[in-house]
Design a protein around this motif. Structure first.
Motif, PDB file in Angstrom:
ATOM      1  N   PHE A 169       0.844  -1.186   0.000  1.00 39.40           N
ATOM      2  CA  PHE A 169       0.000   0.000   0.000  1.00 39.40           C
ATOM      3  C   PHE A 169       0.882   1.238   0.000  1.00 39.40           C
ATOM      4  O   PHE A 169       1.930   1.267   0.655  1.00 39.40           O
ATOM      5  N   ALA A 170       0.450   2.267  -0.746  1.00 41.72           N
ATOM      6  CA  ALA A 170       1.197   3.530  -0.770  1.00 41.72           C
ATOM      7  C   ALA A 170       0.208   4.686  -0.755  1.00 41.72           C
ATOM      8  O   ALA A 170      -0.802   4.652  -1.457  1.00 41.72           O
ATOM      9  N   ALA A 171       0.491   5.694   0.052  1.00 40.28           N
ATOM     10  CA  ALA A 171      -0.340   6.898   0.116  1.00 40.28           C
ATOM     11  C   ALA A 171       0.518   8.101  -0.239  1.00 40.28           C
ATOM     12  O   ALA A 171       1.689   8.181   0.128  1.00 40.28           O
ATOM     13  N   GLY A 172      -0.088   9.025  -0.963  1.00 39.59           N
ATOM     14  CA  GLY A 172       0.642  10.205  -1.422  1.00 39.59           C
ATOM     15  C   GLY A 172       0.903  10.087  -2.908  1.00 39.59           C
ATOM     16  O   GLY A 172       1.041   8.983  -3.450  1.00 39.59           O
ATOM     17  N   LEU A 173       0.974  11.219  -3.579  1.00 43.19           N
ATOM     18  CA  LEU A 173       1.108  11.229  -5.037  1.00 43.19           C
ATOM     19  C   LEU A 173       2.378  10.547  -5.514  1.00 43.19           C
ATOM     20  O   LEU A 173       2.335   9.648  -6.364  1.00 43.19           O
ATOM     21  N   VAL A 174       3.511  10.900  -4.976  1.00 42.37           N
ATOM     22  CA  VAL A 174       4.784  10.343  -5.445  1.00 42.37           C
ATOM     23  C   VAL A 174       4.855   8.847  -5.127  1.00 42.37           C
ATOM     24  O   VAL A 174       5.245   8.038  -5.974  1.00 42.37           O
ATOM     25  N   ARG A 175       4.469   8.457  -3.919  1.00 39.84           N
ATOM     26  CA  ARG A 175       4.526   7.041  -3.545  1.00 39.84           C
ATOM     27  C   ARG A 175       3.537   6.208  -4.352  1.00 39.84           C
ATOM     28  O   ARG A 175       3.837   5.075  -4.735  1.00 39.84           O
ATOM     29  N   ALA A 176       2.333   6.735  -4.626  1.00 34.23           N
ATOM     30  CA  ALA A 176       1.345   5.995  -5.421  1.00 34.23           C
ATOM     31  C   ALA A 176       1.846   5.785  -6.851  1.00 34.23           C
ATOM     32  O   ALA A 176       1.714   4.689  -7.413  1.00 34.23           O
ATOM     33  N   LEU A 177       2.439   6.827  -7.447  1.00 40.03           N
ATOM     34  CA  LEU A 177       2.983   6.683  -8.806  1.00 40.03           C
ATOM     35  C   LEU A 177       4.134   5.678  -8.831  1.00 40.03           C
ATOM     36  O   LEU A 177       4.265   4.891  -9.783  1.00 40.03           O
ATOM     37  N   THR A 178       4.968   5.677  -7.797  1.00 41.55           N
ATOM     38  CA  THR A 178       6.066   4.712  -7.713  1.00 41.55           C
ATOM     39  C   THR A 178       5.525   3.295  -7.587  1.00 41.55           C
ATOM     40  O   THR A 178       6.030   2.355  -8.215  1.00 41.55           O
ATOM     41  N   LEU A 179       4.458   3.125  -6.789  1.00 38.51           N
ATOM     42  CA  LEU A 179       3.864   1.791  -6.625  1.00 38.51           C
ATOM     43  C   LEU A 179       3.230   1.304  -7.930  1.00 38.51           C
ATOM     44  O   LEU A 179       3.309   0.117  -8.262  1.00 38.51           O
ATOM     45  N   ILE A 180       2.628   2.193  -8.683  1.00 36.70           N
ATOM     46  CA  ILE A 180       2.040   1.806  -9.976  1.00 36.70           C
ATOM     47  C   ILE A 180       3.130   1.285 -10.911  1.00 36.70           C
ATOM     48  O   ILE A 180       2.965   0.241 -11.564  1.00 36.70           O
ATOM     49  N   ASP A 181       4.252   1.974 -10.983  1.00 39.86           N
ATOM     50  CA  ASP A 181       5.373   1.505 -11.813  1.00 39.86           C
ATOM     51  C   ASP A 181       5.908   0.168 -11.306  1.00 39.86           C
ATOM     52  O   ASP A 181       6.218  -0.739 -12.089  1.00 39.86           O
ATOM     53  N   ASP A 182       6.017   0.043  -9.978  1.00 42.91           N
ATOM     54  CA  ASP A 182       6.510  -1.197  -9.383  1.00 42.91           C
ATOM     55  C   ASP A 182       5.558  -2.363  -9.656  1.00 42.91           C
ATOM     56  O   ASP A 182       5.986  -3.490  -9.916  1.00 42.91           O
ATOM     57  N   HIS A 183       4.258  -2.085  -9.631  1.00 43.36           N
ATOM     58  CA  HIS A 183       3.260  -3.131  -9.921  1.00 43.36           C
ATOM     59  C   HIS A 183       3.394  -3.617 -11.367  1.00 43.36           C
ATOM     60  O   HIS A 183       3.351  -4.822 -11.631  1.00 43.36           O
ATOM     61  N   ASN A 184       3.573  -2.679 -12.290  1.00 47.23           N
ATOM     62  CA  ASN A 184       3.742  -3.062 -13.704  1.00 47.23           C
ATOM     63  C   ASN A 184       5.002  -3.905 -13.898  1.00 47.23           C
ATOM     64  O   ASN A 184       4.997  -4.871 -14.673  1.00 47.23           O
ATOM     65  N   GLN A 185       6.058  -3.578 -13.195  1.00 55.67           N
ATOM     66  CA  GLN A 185       7.280  -4.372 -13.301  1.00 55.67           C
ATOM     67  C   GLN A 185       7.080  -5.748 -12.663  1.00 55.67           C
ATOM     68  O   GLN A 185       7.568  -6.750 -13.174  1.00 55.67           O
ATOM     69  N   HIS A 186       6.366  -5.806 -11.555  1.00 51.81           N
ATOM     70  CA  HIS A 186       6.110  -7.086 -10.898  1.00 51.81           C
ATOM     71  C   HIS A 186       5.330  -8.033 -11.820  1.00 51.81           C
ATOM     72  O   HIS A 186       5.571  -9.232 -11.827  1.00 51.81           O
ATOM     73  N   ARG A 187       4.429  -7.476 -12.612  1.00 53.79           N
ATOM     74  CA  ARG A 187       3.648  -8.316 -13.541  1.00 53.79           C
ATOM     75  C   ARG A 187       4.533  -8.994 -14.578  1.00 53.79           C
ATOM     76  O   ARG A 187       4.201 -10.056 -15.092  1.00 53.79           O
TER      77      ARG A 187
END
Length: 118
Positions: free
Chosen positions: A86-104
């Motif tokens: 889980f990530a809260a905040g604009l920068v952390r949420a965008l980083t998590l989205i990129d990390d999720h795409n890489q995890h896939r």
């Protein structure tokens, strides 16, 4: 004083003497079997319309982006392999989205399924 019989009530229907429509009709040729459904109505069991095709969700990404610029966006990444971030905040949420795409692209559960679909 003589009493007169009352006239019959309006809408009174006489008691039927034959068979009622609720009773099943017998089949032709007197085979003894009862007719269960009307002719032309399919009575076979149909396949389950909700049956799956073998695919199932493995990785999820849930993004909450409130309409107000001052509100805090958040993101959550789940995977069947055990990942739950889980990530809260604009920068952390965008980083998590990129990390999720890489995890896939790296997750062993998703990599093996991509080969089956092709």
């Amino acid at each position: 004083m003589t009493t007169r019989p009352h006239p019959p009530l309006e809408g009174h229907t006489p008691t039927p003497t034959g068979t009622s429509p609720a009773e099943p009709a017998s089949t032709r040729a007197g085979s003894g079997a009862l007719k269960v459904v009307a002719e032309g109505v399919p009575s076979s069991v149909r396949p389950d319309p909700h049956a799956g095709d073998g695919r199932r969700p493995v990785a999820w990404l849930h993004i909450v982006a409130p309409p107000s610029y001052s509100a805090t966006p958040s993101a959550r990444s789940w995977c069947s392999c055990g990942r739950d971030i889980f990530a809260a905040g604009l920068v952390r949420a965008l980083t998590l989205i990129d990390d999720h795409n890489q995890h896939r692209t790296l997750c062993p559960l998703l990599v093996s399924q991509e080969g089956k679909a092709a």
